[in-house]
Design an enzyme around this catalytic site. Structure first.
Site, PDB file in Angstrom:
ATOM      1  CB  CYS A 150      -0.602   0.024   1.175  1.00  0.00           C
ATOM      2  SG  CYS A 150      -1.970  -1.417   1.256  1.00  0.00           S
ATOM      3  CB  ALA A 151       3.572   1.821  -2.344  1.00  0.00           C
ATOM      4  N   GLY A 169       4.268   6.844  -1.293  1.00  0.00           N
ATOM      5  CA  GLY A 169       5.519   6.497  -1.486  1.00  0.00           C
ATOM      6  C   GLY A 169       6.625   6.980  -0.319  1.00  0.00           C
ATOM      7  CE  LYS A 225       4.778   4.171   6.993  1.00  0.00           C
ATOM      8  NZ  LYS A 225       3.897   4.960   6.417  1.00  0.00           N
ATOM      9  CG  ASP A 278      -1.646   2.802  -3.647  1.00  0.00           C
ATOM     10  OD1 ASP A 278      -1.294   2.943  -2.483  1.00  0.00           O
ATOM     11  OD2 ASP A 278      -2.870   3.378  -3.846  1.00  0.00           O
ATOM     12  CG  ASP A 293      -7.764  -4.938  -4.851  1.00  0.00           C
ATOM     13  OD1 ASP A 293      -7.129  -5.103  -3.684  1.00  0.00           O
ATOM     14  OD2 ASP A 293      -9.085  -4.560  -5.110  1.00  0.00           O
ATOM     15  CG  ASP A 301       1.726   2.303   5.590  1.00  0.00           C
ATOM     16  OD1 ASP A 301       0.884   2.343   6.915  1.00  0.00           O
ATOM     17  OD2 ASP A 301       2.155   3.647   5.234  1.00  0.00           O
ATOM     18  CB  CYS A 324      -1.547   6.463  10.444  1.00  0.00           C
ATOM     19  SG  CYS A 324      -2.460   6.422   9.192  1.00  0.00           S
TER      20      CYS A 324
HETATM   21  C1  LIG Z   1      -1.550   4.669   4.588  1.00  0.00           C
HETATM   22  S1  LIG Z   1      -1.567   4.773   2.745  1.00  0.00           S
HETATM   23  C2  LIG Z   1      -0.012   4.582   2.443  1.00  0.00           C
HETATM   24  C3  LIG Z   1       0.964   5.392   2.803  1.00  0.00           C
HETATM   25  C4  LIG Z   1       2.345   5.091   2.054  1.00  0.00           C
HETATM   26  N1  LIG Z   1       2.689   3.669   2.664  1.00  0.00           N
HETATM   27  C5  LIG Z   1       3.552   5.883   2.496  1.00  0.00           C
HETATM   28  O1  LIG Z   1       4.363   5.588   3.362  1.00  0.00           O
HETATM   29  O2  LIG Z   1       3.634   7.141   1.568  1.00  0.00           O
HETATM   30  C6  LIG Z   1      -2.529   3.444   2.387  1.00  0.00           C
HETATM   31  C7  LIG Z   1      -2.622   3.015   0.857  1.00  0.00           C
HETATM   32  O3  LIG Z   1      -3.251   2.107   0.572  1.00  0.00           O
HETATM   33  C8  LIG Z   1      -3.648   2.251  -0.815  1.00  0.00           C
HETATM   34  N2  LIG Z   1      -4.861   1.152  -0.832  1.00  0.00           N
HETATM   35  C9  LIG Z   1      -6.003   0.943  -0.201  1.00  0.00           C
HETATM   36  N3  LIG Z   1      -6.540  -0.193  -0.569  1.00  0.00           N
HETATM   37  C10 LIG Z   1      -5.564  -1.065  -1.252  1.00  0.00           C
HETATM   38  C11 LIG Z   1      -5.569  -2.279  -1.848  1.00  0.00           C
HETATM   39  N4  LIG Z   1      -6.694  -2.909  -1.942  1.00  0.00           N
HETATM   40  N5  LIG Z   1      -4.446  -2.487  -2.684  1.00  0.00           N
HETATM   41  C12 LIG Z   1      -3.495  -1.820  -2.739  1.00  0.00           C
HETATM   42  N6  LIG Z   1      -3.397  -0.452  -2.252  1.00  0.00           N
HETATM   43  C13 LIG Z   1      -4.458  -0.147  -1.489  1.00  0.00           C
HETATM   44  C14 LIG Z   1      -4.257   3.436  -0.673  1.00  0.00           C
HETATM   45  O4  LIG Z   1      -4.663   4.136  -2.041  1.00  0.00           O
HETATM   46  C15 LIG Z   1      -3.475   4.287  -0.140  1.00  0.00           C
HETATM   47  O5  LIG Z   1      -2.425   4.916  -1.099  1.00  0.00           O
END
Ligand SMILES: C[S@@+](CC[C@H](N)C(=O)[O-])C[C@H]1O[C@@H](n2cnc3c(N)ncnc32)[C@H](O)[C@@H]1O
Length: 432
Positions: A252-253, A256, A258, A274, A300, A319, A372
């Protein structure tokens, strides 16, 4: 002067009342106000959301008849007017006259008298309104009742500190890109530009600013020497601790933060996923600026499909999408956007992602679950359920100074250290 910023702030806050986040709407709206008014615009938006529960309570006392639900912008203008009168050092006559003018700019001439009357009435009745606000727990803390209840149940001893933190403006923390600079030289360059920054104990790449500064003013930001990242978010890379040559998956990048930190710390082969294309594009931009590369994939993470799913990984970072209750200080609109019923749905989504990703971890490999959130349903309880279903998962203890033990994880709480609220659990996959 300032009526335009107030009208635009009312539009942004009205967006939040309708369910849109400030980070979605504010950047475009900022372009429409004069640069000198942008700080005021941001302050009005974030501050009105931070105090919205209390401001709504006062508004309820001050209005002779409730506003029609569809009058989001007038409601927002009133909330931001009350916010200015009580919490900003704007001269009251300016707060009132500019808000009245903003009602005209919003095309609501019928609300001119109402805005004037409500704000003047607040000035007259202020003392009594402050006293009565102090009598209701949710109003006193300007926190929705459902969230207050969950927080007090989860963290009875720390809840007041967290609630106080949720009413403060957030600090700004930077991450120094150790491939391009180091803490001392970054700190010296910032000092030369008049920006005071301090290292943070336990977070070797972090510099905390005394006062927030726009990124354009940060020397070395454009050159990729610095990123903006809260201290709490900087522990993930150290906890996952990938080694050179390892294959790492960040599921869940976006945007970006992390991913960048992981790549700054080791020469790894990183795949960053993502589900959101626009947000994934921001991963590319951020990594470009830092001079780093990863394989990016729009996918996904809860589905067993895509190129990423045909590989195994030494390290996985989850994340997870979550309530973001840990970062309310930074995103005050979460107080208004999140609903009690969201928590269960988010917990299900997190569980689906975890279950789907786990088989892609090599035996002996490690997975770090991060959220978070400050709520156990998304954190400790999530992990306990996962461990019950996965006998091949074992917990690796985490030692983070200042964090609280939370079941099989570790919880950082806002107001209890120089960070936002983050939860971490580190798991190892036992060899078969
Ligand atoms: C907490 S944020 C991540 C922050 C990121 N790791 C960083 O450090 O900048 C959660 C992310 O999960 C993504 N997300 C939500 N559901 C998802 C899924 N089923 N598969 C992949 N990504 C997903 C969202 O689009 C969002 O960008």
């Amino acid at each position: 002067m300032g009526a335009e910023a107030r009208a635009i702030a009312a539009r942004a806050i009205a967006g939040v009342l309708r369910g849109a986040s400030l980070s979605e709407r504010l950047p475009a709206l900022e372009e429409r106000v004069a640069p000198r008014d942008r700080a005021l615009l941001r302050e009005l938006c974030h501050g009105s959301c931070r105090y919205a529960v209390r401001l709504e309570y006062w508004l309820g006392q001050l209005l002779a008849r409730p506003l029609k639900t569809r009058e989001y912008e007038v409601r927002a203008l009133l909330l931001s007017g009350l916010y200015q009168l009580e919490y900003l050092r704007v001269p009251p006559h300016a707060a009132i006259s500019e808000s009245v003018e903003a009602a005209r700019l919003l095309g609501k001439p019928w609300a001119v008298g109402l805005v004037n009357a409500v704000l003047r009435n607040f000035q007259r009745r202020r003392d009594a309104l402050l006293v009565s606000a102090g009598r209701i727990d949710a109003v006193r803390h300007a926190c929705p009742g459902w969230l207050l209840g969950r927080l007090r149940r989860a963290w009875p001893e720390q809840a007041d500190k967290v609630l106080d933190a949720w009413l403060q403006r957030p600090a700004m923390t930077l991450r120094v890109n150790r491939r391009r600079s180091d803490i001392e030289s970054a700190r010296a360059r910032l000092a030369a530009a008049g920006i005071e920054a301090r290292p943070v104990a336990g977070a070797p790449d972090a510099l905390r600013l005394e006062r927030a500064a726009p990124v354009e003013r940060l020397p070395g930001f454009a050159e990729g020497e610095l990123s903006v990242q809260d201290t709490g978010a900087q522990f993930a890379a150290a906890l996952l601790a990938p080694r050179d040559g390892q294959r790492v998956l960040d599921v869940c990048a976006a945007p970006g933060g992390k991913s960048g930190h992981l790549l700054e710390r080791a020469d790894i082969e990183l795949t960053a996923l993502d589900v959101d294309a626009a947000r994934l594009a921001r991963v590319a931009e951020n990594l470009d600026r830092l001079g780093l590369t990863a394989r990016l994939e729009l996918a996904d993470a809860s589905l067993a499909e895509g190129a990423w799913y045909r590989c195994d990984y030494d390290r996985i970072l989850v994340d997870a999408p979550c309530s973001a209750t840990g970062v309310i200080q930074r995103h005050a609109d979460i107080k208004l956007l999140r609903r009690d019923s969201d928590i269960e749905k988010l917990a299900e989504q997190q569980a689906r992602i975890l279950r789907n990703v786990w088989p892609r971890l090599r035996a002996g490999g490690m997975l770090l679950y991060v959220s978070c959130s400050v709520l156990p349903e998304e954190n400790a309880e999530q992990m306990t359920r996962f461990l019950a279903e996965h006998p091949d998962a074992e917990v690796v203890p985490i030692a983070l100074d200042g964090a609280f033990a939370a079941g099989v994880g570790s919880q950082l709480l806002p107001g209890c250290g120089p960070w936002d609220g983050f939860f971490h659990t580190l798991l190892r996959r036992r060899p078969a």
